[in-house]
Each structure stands twice: as structure tokens, then as C-alpha cells.
Design a protein around this motif. Structure first.
Motif, PDB file in Angstrom:
ATOM      1  N   LEU A  33       0.797  -1.269   0.115  1.00  0.00           N
ATOM      2  CA  LEU A  33       0.009   0.122  -0.044  1.00  0.00           C
ATOM      3  C   LEU A  33       0.802   1.087  -0.149  1.00  0.00           C
ATOM      4  O   LEU A  33       1.869   1.366   0.809  1.00  0.00           O
ATOM      5  CB  LEU A  33      -1.003   0.144   1.049  1.00  0.00           C
ATOM      6  CG  LEU A  33      -1.941  -1.152   1.301  1.00  0.00           C
ATOM      7  CD1 LEU A  33      -2.813  -1.081   2.660  1.00  0.00           C
ATOM      8  CD2 LEU A  33      -2.845  -1.447   0.290  1.00  0.00           C
TER       9      LEU A  33
ATOM     10  N   GLU B 215      -2.236   8.881   5.641  1.00  0.00           N
ATOM     11  CA  GLU B 215      -2.146   7.746   6.487  1.00  0.00           C
ATOM     12  C   GLU B 215      -3.614   7.159   6.973  1.00  0.00           C
ATOM     13  O   GLU B 215      -3.668   5.973   7.024  1.00  0.00           O
ATOM     14  CB  GLU B 215      -1.260   7.960   7.531  1.00  0.00           C
ATOM     15  CG  GLU B 215      -0.985   6.723   8.595  1.00  0.00           C
ATOM     16  CD  GLU B 215      -0.228   7.297  10.007  1.00  0.00           C
ATOM     17  OE1 GLU B 215       0.186   6.263  10.745  1.00  0.00           O
ATOM     18  OE2 GLU B 215       0.375   8.249   9.962  1.00  0.00           O
TER      19      GLU B 215
ATOM     20  N   ARG C 192      -4.617   5.301   4.192  1.00  0.00           N
ATOM     21  CA  ARG C 192      -3.933   4.009   3.870  1.00  0.00           C
ATOM     22  C   ARG C 192      -4.217   3.012   5.063  1.00  0.00           C
ATOM     23  O   ARG C 192      -4.514   1.684   4.883  1.00  0.00           O
ATOM     24  CB  ARG C 192      -2.676   4.381   4.146  1.00  0.00           C
ATOM     25  CG  ARG C 192      -1.684   3.297   3.643  1.00  0.00           C
ATOM     26  CD  ARG C 192      -0.066   3.544   3.393  1.00  0.00           C
ATOM     27  NE  ARG C 192       0.293   3.769   4.964  1.00  0.00           N
ATOM     28  CZ  ARG C 192       0.751   5.093   5.183  1.00  0.00           C
ATOM     29  NH1 ARG C 192       0.764   6.143   4.745  1.00  0.00           N
ATOM     30  NH2 ARG C 192       1.426   4.749   6.526  1.00  0.00           N
ATOM     31  N   LYS C 193      -4.546   3.365   6.344  1.00  0.00           N
ATOM     32  CA  LYS C 193      -4.739   2.453   7.362  1.00  0.00           C
ATOM     33  C   LYS C 193      -6.414   1.716   7.170  1.00  0.00           C
ATOM     34  O   LYS C 193      -6.328   0.849   7.467  1.00  0.00           O
ATOM     35  CB  LYS C 193      -4.689   3.265   8.945  1.00  0.00           C
ATOM     36  CG  LYS C 193      -3.154   3.478   9.080  1.00  0.00           C
ATOM     37  CD  LYS C 193      -2.189   2.566   9.079  1.00  0.00           C
ATOM     38  CE  LYS C 193      -0.876   2.901   9.684  1.00  0.00           C
ATOM     39  NZ  LYS C 193      -0.083   1.610   9.606  1.00  0.00           N
TER      40      LYS C 193
ATOM     41  N   LEU D 131      -5.928  -0.710   4.666  1.00  0.00           N
ATOM     42  CA  LEU D 131      -5.124  -1.903   5.281  1.00  0.00           C
ATOM     43  C   LEU D 131      -6.134  -2.862   6.089  1.00  0.00           C
ATOM     44  O   LEU D 131      -6.282  -4.109   6.337  1.00  0.00           O
ATOM     45  CB  LEU D 131      -4.081  -1.441   6.416  1.00  0.00           C
ATOM     46  CG  LEU D 131      -3.322  -2.253   7.173  1.00  0.00           C
ATOM     47  CD1 LEU D 131      -2.520  -3.589   6.543  1.00  0.00           C
ATOM     48  CD2 LEU D 131      -2.381  -1.543   8.189  1.00  0.00           C
TER      49      LEU D 131
ATOM     50  N   GLN E 130      -6.944  -6.717   5.367  1.00  0.00           N
ATOM     51  CA  GLN E 130      -6.643  -7.504   6.288  1.00  0.00           C
ATOM     52  C   GLN E 130      -7.540  -8.753   6.726  1.00  0.00           C
ATOM     53  O   GLN E 130      -7.408  -9.599   7.230  1.00  0.00           O
ATOM     54  CB  GLN E 130      -6.032  -7.028   7.710  1.00  0.00           C
ATOM     55  CG  GLN E 130      -4.549  -6.444   7.442  1.00  0.00           C
ATOM     56  CD  GLN E 130      -4.109  -5.747   8.664  1.00  0.00           C
ATOM     57  OE1 GLN E 130      -4.966  -5.283   9.460  1.00  0.00           O
ATOM     58  NE2 GLN E 130      -2.727  -5.792   8.866  1.00  0.00           N
TER      59      GLN E 130
ATOM     60  N   GLU F  72      -2.664 -10.760   1.826  1.00  0.00           N
ATOM     61  CA  GLU F  72      -1.367 -10.340   2.733  1.00  0.00           C
ATOM     62  C   GLU F  72      -0.791  -9.150   2.364  1.00  0.00           C
ATOM     63  O   GLU F  72      -0.554  -8.954   1.392  1.00  0.00           O
ATOM     64  CB  GLU F  72      -0.396 -11.519   2.860  1.00  0.00           C
ATOM     65  CG  GLU F  72       0.610 -11.361   3.674  1.00  0.00           C
ATOM     66  CD  GLU F  72       1.848 -12.340   3.431  1.00  0.00           C
ATOM     67  OE1 GLU F  72       2.862 -12.212   4.488  1.00  0.00           O
ATOM     68  OE2 GLU F  72       1.500 -13.003   2.817  1.00  0.00           O
ATOM     69  N   ILE F  73      -0.576  -8.345   3.360  1.00  0.00           N
ATOM     70  CA  ILE F  73      -0.135  -6.898   3.344  1.00  0.00           C
ATOM     71  C   ILE F  73       1.226  -7.007   3.520  1.00  0.00           C
ATOM     72  O   ILE F  73       1.745  -7.357   4.921  1.00  0.00           O
ATOM     73  CB  ILE F  73      -0.753  -5.840   4.223  1.00  0.00           C
ATOM     74  CG1 ILE F  73      -2.236  -5.706   3.778  1.00  0.00           C
ATOM     75  CG2 ILE F  73      -0.072  -4.562   3.803  1.00  0.00           C
ATOM     76  CD1 ILE F  73      -2.474  -5.359   2.500  1.00  0.00           C
TER      77      ILE F  73
ATOM     78  N   GLU G 114       3.950  -1.079   3.702  1.00  0.00           N
ATOM     79  CA  GLU G 114       3.350   0.196   3.622  1.00  0.00           C
ATOM     80  C   GLU G 114       4.289   1.240   3.317  1.00  0.00           C
ATOM     81  O   GLU G 114       5.455   1.076   3.838  1.00  0.00           O
ATOM     82  CB  GLU G 114       2.341   0.384   4.953  1.00  0.00           C
ATOM     83  CG  GLU G 114       1.406  -0.320   5.147  1.00  0.00           C
ATOM     84  CD  GLU G 114       0.619   0.172   6.323  1.00  0.00           C
ATOM     85  OE1 GLU G 114       0.028   1.518   6.401  1.00  0.00           O
ATOM     86  OE2 GLU G 114       0.843  -0.510   7.656  1.00  0.00           O
TER      87      GLU G 114
END
Length: 226
Positions: free
Chosen positions: A8, A13, A16-17, A20, A24, A30-31, A34
Motif C-alpha cells: 500500500l 495515513e 491507507r490504514k 489496510l 486484512q 497479505e499486506i 506500507e
């Protein structure tokens, strides 16, 4: 079943979170990394033995933006596919990202299902173009070689062209720009014509609209954006 490894890359942020958190929850994803800019991503990929299958890439980021990063990834890491994930939904941006090697183009207002479906399609087929992207390609934006590029190309406008554009937005005449930048009027006209050609607008008024809409200048102060 092997999981789809995702990187990512977005300088926002909170956004992005949020992505994420959504990804997940998917059993087949699977990440692995970042980043807030393209430079950090490239450093990771150069030094890592675990390369992402798919990179979710924003366009406007510090240090190295998504367009330039995608060019390099497409050249040096062809097995890693880029999905442009951006708020910019115009033909020029779409065409540009497809031209430099993005495997898909997804708008940030898309639904979580659209995002998951896009990831799975790219993982399966190597690309995924929705109807909007297909329409851009059908319109021959790329094929006709119209140079439909975006402002985030590193070499889109030279520093001098940006200076001339700023002066135009400040409504200076050719002579006034020449005096301000210590150039000849003919040189100023040459730079102005180059910017018109690159931005594909029809006249100087179009340049001002382009500069404001694409945030090349700040409307309140008429200064160049960082």
C-alpha cells in the motif's frame, strides 16, 4: 492457496490504514509493505526478497509520485502489478497511468467490493480495466499519441515553463513576463506555446483553468504549489 501479496503506497495515513484494515480481513490477501511515497516503496523492493504481487498506488505523493514510481516498477519489477488508487478521475490521468504501466485504475470513492474485485482480477489476469478505463482506451487517447500526460510526470513542465505559467496566471503580458524573467519576448512565446501543447488546451485562458484545476498554482495567492 498462495495469498496475494499487497503493498500500500499512499501519503494519507488515515486512508491507507483504512485500506489496510479492509484488506486484512480478506483470507487470500497479505499486506507485505506500507509506504507514504514511491521512493520508500522502491527502496523496499530493491532490498527485499518478498516482492508484492500488487501495489496499490496513489498518484500525488512526496519524494517520488505514483506516475514516476509506476514507470520504474514497470521497467524493473514487471511481475509486480500496479493498481492506481486515486481521487483523480479524468481521461488524462487514466490514460497516463495506463501508458506508464498501471494494470488497473481505481477511484478512491469506489466501494470496498469494487476494490477487492479489482485486486482479485488483477491477480488473476494481470490487469483489470473497468468501463470508464475501457472508454478512455476506446477513445484513442493513447493510440493516437495525443501525449495525454498528467502534471505528476517528473518532466511534464520544465521549471522555466512553470515560471512562465505562473506569470500568465498573474495576468502578465508577454513583454512583462520577458522583463520579469530576463528573457526575450520570443523566448517567452516559445515557452507559452510549449505549455499549451503539453496541456492540450486551446489558449491562454485554458492554461489558467488547467493550472487552477490541477493545483499547479494556489488560487488564493497565485503562487506555485510545492
Amino acid at each position: 492457496m498462495d495469498k496475494i501479496k499487497i503493498a500500500l503506497v499512499d501519503d494519507e495515513e488515515l486512508f491507507r490504514k483504512g485500506i489496510l484494515f479492509l484488506l486484512q480481513r480478506e483470507e487470500n490477501i497479505e499486506i507485505v509493505f506500507e509506504a507514504s511515497n514511491g521512493q520508500d516503496l522502491l527502496e523496499f523492493m530493491i532490498n527485499s526478497t518478498l516482492l508484492p504481487d500488487i501495489i496499490m498506488m496513489d498518484l500525488k505523493m512526496p519524494l517520488l509520485n505514483g506516475v514516476e514510481a509506476t514507470k520504474i516498477i514497470n521497467r524493473d519489477f514487471p511481475n509486480s502489478k500496479v493498481i492506481a488508487l486515486t481521487s483523480y478521475n479524468t481521461k488524462s490521468f487514466i490514460a497516463n497511468m495506463i501508458e506508464v504501466g498501471a494494470s488497473s485504475y481505481l477511484i478512491k470513492s469506489a466501494s470496498p467490493k469494487e476494490m477487492i474485485d479489482t485486486i482479485n482480477e488483477v491477480a488473476k489476469k494481470g490487469f483489470y480495466y473497468n468501463e470508464n478505463v475501457l472508454q478512455v482506451i476506446q477513445d484513442d487517447v493513447l493510440i493516437k499519441g495525443k501525449n495525454a500526460r498528467s502534471i505528476f510526470d517528473e518532466d511534464f513542465l520544465t521549471n522555466r515553463e512553470k515560471e512562465v505559467l505562473l506569470c500568465i496566471c498573474n495576468q502578465l503580458s508577454t513583454v512583462e513576463i520577458a522583463e520579469k524573467l530576463f528573457l526575450s519576448a520570443r523566448t517567452v512565446e516559445g515557452h507559452r506555446n510549449n505549455v499549451i501543447a503539453k496541456t492540450q488546451v486551446k489558449n491562454v485562458a485554458g492554461l489558467v483553468v488547467f493550472a487552477i484545476q490541477n493545483k499547479i498554482i494556489q488560487l488564493n495567492t497565485l503562487s506555485l504549489e510545492d
